[in-house]
Design an enzyme around this catalytic site. Structure first.
Site, PDB file in Angstrom:
ATOM      1  N   CYS A  84     -28.828  36.775 -14.243  1.00  0.00           N
ATOM      2  CA  CYS A  84     -27.498  36.724 -14.614  1.00  0.00           C
ATOM      3  C   CYS A  84     -26.106  36.558 -14.268  1.00  0.00           C
ATOM      4  CB  CYS A  84     -27.032  37.593 -16.114  1.00  0.00           C
ATOM      5  SG  CYS A  84     -26.227  37.711 -17.535  1.00  0.00           S
TER       6      CYS A  84
ATOM      7  N   CYS B 275     -23.003  42.808 -17.412  1.00  0.00           N
ATOM      8  CA  CYS B 275     -22.773  44.053 -19.192  1.00  0.00           C
ATOM      9  C   CYS B 275     -23.229  46.093 -18.495  1.00  0.00           C
ATOM     10  CB  CYS B 275     -23.409  43.698 -19.788  1.00  0.00           C
ATOM     11  SG  CYS B 275     -22.421  41.649 -20.332  1.00  0.00           S
TER      12      CYS B 275
ATOM     13  N   CYS C  62     -26.499  46.247 -20.082  1.00  0.00           N
ATOM     14  CA  CYS C  62     -27.490  45.743 -20.330  1.00  0.00           C
ATOM     15  C   CYS C  62     -29.208  46.455 -19.729  1.00  0.00           C
ATOM     16  CB  CYS C  62     -27.627  44.669 -18.934  1.00  0.00           C
ATOM     17  SG  CYS C  62     -28.456  43.518 -18.375  1.00  0.00           S
TER      18      CYS C  62
END
Length: 320
Positions: free
Chosen positions: A83, A87, A90
């Site tokens: 990714c 975040c 996650c």
């Protein structure tokens, strides 16, 4: 006198036969009673045998049913862990860069179709990261054109999607869900969805327009956490008008965003159930809501569908 002698003899003979016939009749009655009891016992044993046989067949069918694998009607395929975002909460982190070769992935999807799959959702990681979206585009096209699946969808952060991808593959896609946890860009940066000079919210609006232009249903997914739990998203959601808005409570997942081997630490993002319910209450006016129940019939999503039902994990709003 001689006339009466045969009559007397006949009477004696009849008396003798009556005695013998009485004995024979008594024997016949006993025999018949015995035979009837024997036939009744045989019928009972036959009935019991049939019952045992039927019970055995039922058990065998149940065991065979238990041994059958479940039908994968709806499949979420997280084909990559890579990714471009970071975040903090996650739950599917980049522990490996492995991605199946395209043809192997197609063969796997074909097997799932043959096993009963009707819906497929592609996610990650970020699914548009692999080959700049071409890998994903080929899978979407294969599922719709070759497998004829009635529902093909994608979950993405949206940062890598370009309009040329829509021009090539939108006709094979039913739903595009974009992750958006806040409409405040500073909050997105705190969460880990910052794009440098790019603006996540502005990009979300652009994607909404492309979905409308290319006839792809548009969804929004939001993870409610410490940095956005007090936010009021009603006006922005109404303006974007997604076909569905799915809201999740931030949770710890051992080995992914919690624990010694985790690549993320979700602890600072966690909120209480009461705080999550407060977020739901603030957005209770959102229309056409419905319940999602888990296997224990606990409400996993609710917006005042039934009094007394409270959300614990996620909620979903759908506009008709």
């Amino acid at each position: 006198m001689w006339v009466f002698k045969p009559i007397a003899f006949a009477g004696k003979l009849l008396s003798a036969f009556r005695l013998q016939l009485s004995c024979v009749w008594s024997s016949l009655v006993s025999l018949l009673l015995g035979l009837r009891a024997a036939f009744r016992l045989a019928g009972t044993e036959s009935s019991r045998h049939q019952s045992r046989k039927a019970a055995a067949e039922t058990r065998r069918e149940e065991e065979e049913g238990m041994n059958q694998p479940p039908t994968p009607l709806s499949v979420n395929y997280h084909f990559t862990r890579q990714c471009n975002y970071k975040c903090g909460f996650c739950f599917h982190t980049a522990k490996t860069s492995f991605v199946l070769p395209l043809e192997d992935a197609k063969r796997g999807l074909l097997l799932l179709k043959e096993a009963g799959m009707e819906k497929i959702n592609f996610s990650g990681g970020e699914p548009f990261l692999q080959d700049r979206g071409e890998y994903l585009g080929q899978l979407v096209k294969f599922c719709k054109e070759e497998l004829h699946l009635p529902s093909v969808s994608i979950v993405s952060n949206g940062s890598l999607i370009r309009e040329r991808w829509f021009r090539s593959y939108a006709e094979y896609l039913d739903i595009l869900a974009i992750s958006c946890d806040s409409f405040d860009e500073q909050v997105n940066v705190l969460i880990g969805r910052g794009q440098g000079k790019k603006n996540h919210v502005q990009n979300l609006q652009k994607l909404r327009t492309w979905c409308r232009d290319y006839r792809v249903a548009f969804k929004i997914n939001s993870v409610i956490n410490r940095f956005n739990v007090e936010e009021d998203m009603r006006e922005q959601i109404k303006a974007l008008n997604p076909v569905r808005w799915k809201v999740f409570q931030c949770l710890r997942i051992e080995g992914e965003n919690a624990g010694e081997d985790a690549l993320r630490e979700a602890e600072r993002f966690l909120i209480s159930d009461e705080e999550f319910e407060g977020f739901l209450h603030r957005h209770k006016e959102m229309k056409d809501s419905y319940l999602i129940l888990d296997e224990y019939k606990r409400a996993k999503g609710a917006f005042q569908v039934h009094p007394g039902c409270w959300s614990r994990r996620s909620c979903k709003i759908q506009w008709i």
